[in-house]
Design an enzyme around this catalytic site. Structure first.
Site, PDB file in Angstrom:
ATOM      1  N   LYS A 133       0.947  -1.450  -0.137  1.00 47.75           N
ATOM      2  CA  LYS A 133       0.047  -0.088   0.195  1.00 47.75           C
ATOM      3  C   LYS A 133       0.387   1.372   0.589  1.00 47.75           C
ATOM      4  CE  LYS A 133      -2.317  -0.456   4.270  1.00 47.75           C
ATOM      5  NZ  LYS A 133      -1.255  -2.047   4.191  1.00 47.75           N
ATOM      6  N   ARG A 172      -9.679   1.023   9.148  1.00 49.87           N
ATOM      7  CA  ARG A 172      -8.852  -0.458   9.642  1.00 49.87           C
ATOM      8  C   ARG A 172      -9.072  -1.347  10.618  1.00 49.87           C
ATOM      9  NH1 ARG A 172      -3.115   0.649   9.581  1.00 49.87           N
ATOM     10  NH2 ARG A 172      -1.508  -1.170   9.661  1.00 49.87           N
ATOM     11  N   ARG A 193      11.574  -6.558   4.932  1.00 50.40           N
ATOM     12  CA  ARG A 193      11.799  -5.136   5.562  1.00 50.40           C
ATOM     13  C   ARG A 193      11.785  -4.819   6.706  1.00 50.40           C
ATOM     14  NH1 ARG A 193       5.740  -2.655   4.959  1.00 50.40           N
ATOM     15  NH2 ARG A 193       5.253  -3.345   7.265  1.00 50.40           N
ATOM     16  N   ARG A 208      12.136  -2.286  11.422  1.00 48.20           N
ATOM     17  CA  ARG A 208      10.918  -1.471  11.784  1.00 48.20           C
ATOM     18  C   ARG A 208      10.282  -2.348  13.122  1.00 48.20           C
ATOM     19  NH1 ARG A 208       6.198  -0.489   7.979  1.00 48.20           N
ATOM     20  NH2 ARG A 208       4.960  -0.427   9.855  1.00 48.20           N
ATOM     21  N   ARG A 211      -0.232  -9.167  13.569  1.00 42.95           N
ATOM     22  CA  ARG A 211      -0.054  -7.854  12.756  1.00 42.95           C
ATOM     23  C   ARG A 211      -1.781  -8.879  11.007  1.00 42.95           C
ATOM     24  NH1 ARG A 211       2.480  -3.043  11.454  1.00 42.95           N
ATOM     25  NH2 ARG A 211       3.576  -3.937   9.454  1.00 42.95           N
TER      26      ARG A 211
HETATM   27  P1  AMP Z   1       1.063   0.273   9.105  1.00 43.34           P
HETATM   28  O1  AMP Z   1       2.153   1.067   8.038  1.00 43.34           O
HETATM   29  O2  AMP Z   1      -0.072   1.048   8.124  1.00 43.34           O
HETATM   30  O3  AMP Z   1       1.681  -0.946   8.967  1.00 43.34           O
HETATM   31  O4  AMP Z   1       1.005   0.754  10.553  1.00 43.34           O
HETATM   32  C1  AMP Z   1       1.497   0.649  11.637  1.00 43.34           C
HETATM   33  C2  AMP Z   1       1.139   0.537  12.693  1.00 43.34           C
HETATM   34  O5  AMP Z   1       0.500   1.742  13.324  1.00 43.34           O
HETATM   35  C3  AMP Z   1      -0.203  -0.663  12.989  1.00 43.34           C
HETATM   36  O6  AMP Z   1       0.218  -1.801  13.402  1.00 43.34           O
HETATM   37  C4  AMP Z   1      -0.493   0.231  14.450  1.00 43.34           C
HETATM   38  O7  AMP Z   1      -0.257   0.065  15.314  1.00 43.34           O
HETATM   39  C5  AMP Z   1      -0.715   1.782  14.307  1.00 43.34           C
HETATM   40  N1  AMP Z   1      -1.914   2.116  12.942  1.00 43.34           N
HETATM   41  C6  AMP Z   1      -1.341   2.550  11.576  1.00 43.34           C
HETATM   42  N2  AMP Z   1      -2.881   2.459  10.968  1.00 43.34           N
HETATM   43  C7  AMP Z   1      -4.003   2.128  11.632  1.00 43.34           C
HETATM   44  C8  AMP Z   1      -4.970   2.317  12.055  1.00 43.34           C
HETATM   45  N3  AMP Z   1      -5.816   3.048  11.649  1.00 43.34           N
HETATM   46  N4  AMP Z   1      -5.776   2.806  12.923  1.00 43.34           N
HETATM   47  C9  AMP Z   1      -4.797   2.049  14.851  1.00 43.34           C
HETATM   48  N5  AMP Z   1      -3.385   2.142  14.365  1.00 43.34           N
HETATM   49  C10 AMP Z   1      -3.463   1.809  13.373  1.00 43.34           C
END
Ligand code: AMP
Length: 195
Positions: free
Chosen positions: A19, A94, A133, A139, A150
């Site tokens: 994404k 989400r 990654r 990360r 996740r």
């Molecule tokens: P991402 O980079 O999109 O994979 O997001 C990394 C982390 O940020 C996720 O595992 C969540 O802990 C938090 N996060 C990102 N987007 C959301 C969301 N829309 N709602 C809640 N937590 C989020």
């Protein structure tokens, strides 16, 4: 009738589906900013804000940050001038509650969802990508245990939204197990057709 509402593209897909990579390309092509909640949380984390400290406790475990906090952050982001024509939403909504909140935000900001591309990648490929990654970017939320959490959180809380968008005839599935360029070309095609 002319539609002068703001345009929102909602990118769906599991962690590791691509994404973020695709949203960055799309933001150049479409001239709409990428609004990535994960990036916004990481920025807060880096700047050691209160929001960042709170988010970290969830992110480190691979869990979702509470809806209320997340929605407030998105609302703030969408209020900025660069979102005058809309945005590409990456990683939001989400949860079903976030999806309801998004509908309210769209009303508030006079926007509508144009299309919801779903970048579909099977689980084995996703896990391999996230492990890579983790090695490259280091990360904290890409370690072996967190990756599984996740995935579970995605299946249980986020995947049900696919049905919701499908019912509203907004969802378009794209095979994400291909090169970045091929996926991007198809994404741009489907978005153009929806406009
Ligand atoms: P991402 O980079 O999109 O994979 O997001 C990394 C982390 O940020 C996720 O595992 C969540 O802990 C938090 N996060 C990102 N987007 C959301 C969301 N829309 N709602 C809640 N937590 C989020």
């Amino acid at each position: 009738m002319a539609d002068n509402r703001k345009t929102f593209v909602v990118l769906m897909g599991a962690p590791g589906a691509g994404k973020g990579t695709q949203a960055k390309i799309l933001q150049e092509v479409l001239g709409l900013p990428q609004v990535a909640t994960g990036d916004l949380f990481r920025e807060n984390l880096k700047n050691e804000t209160e929001l960042g400290k709170l988010a970290k406790t969830y992110m480190d475990k691979g869990q979702l940050v509470p809806d209320e906090v997340t929605v407030a952050m998105v609302r703030d982001r969408l209020s900025r001038p660069d979102c005058v024509s809309g945005a590409i939403l990456d990683g939001f909504p989400r949860t079903p509650a976030q999806s309801i909140a998004l509908n309210k935000l769209l009303e508030e900001f006079n926007g509508h969802i144009n299309i919801v591309p779903f970048i579909n990648v099977n689980q084995e490929v996703l896990i391999t990508r996230l492990q890579k990654r983790s090695e490259i970017e280091g990360r904290a939320d890409d370690n072996a245990e967190t990756i599984l959490t996740r995935m579970k959180v995605y299946r249980e809380q986020t995947a049900p939204l696919l049905n919701y968008f499908q019912e509203r005839e907004l969802l378009v599935e794209i095979d994400g197990d291909r090169s970045v360029e091929v996926v991007s070309a198809e994404l741009q095609d489907v978005i153009r057709q929806a406009s």
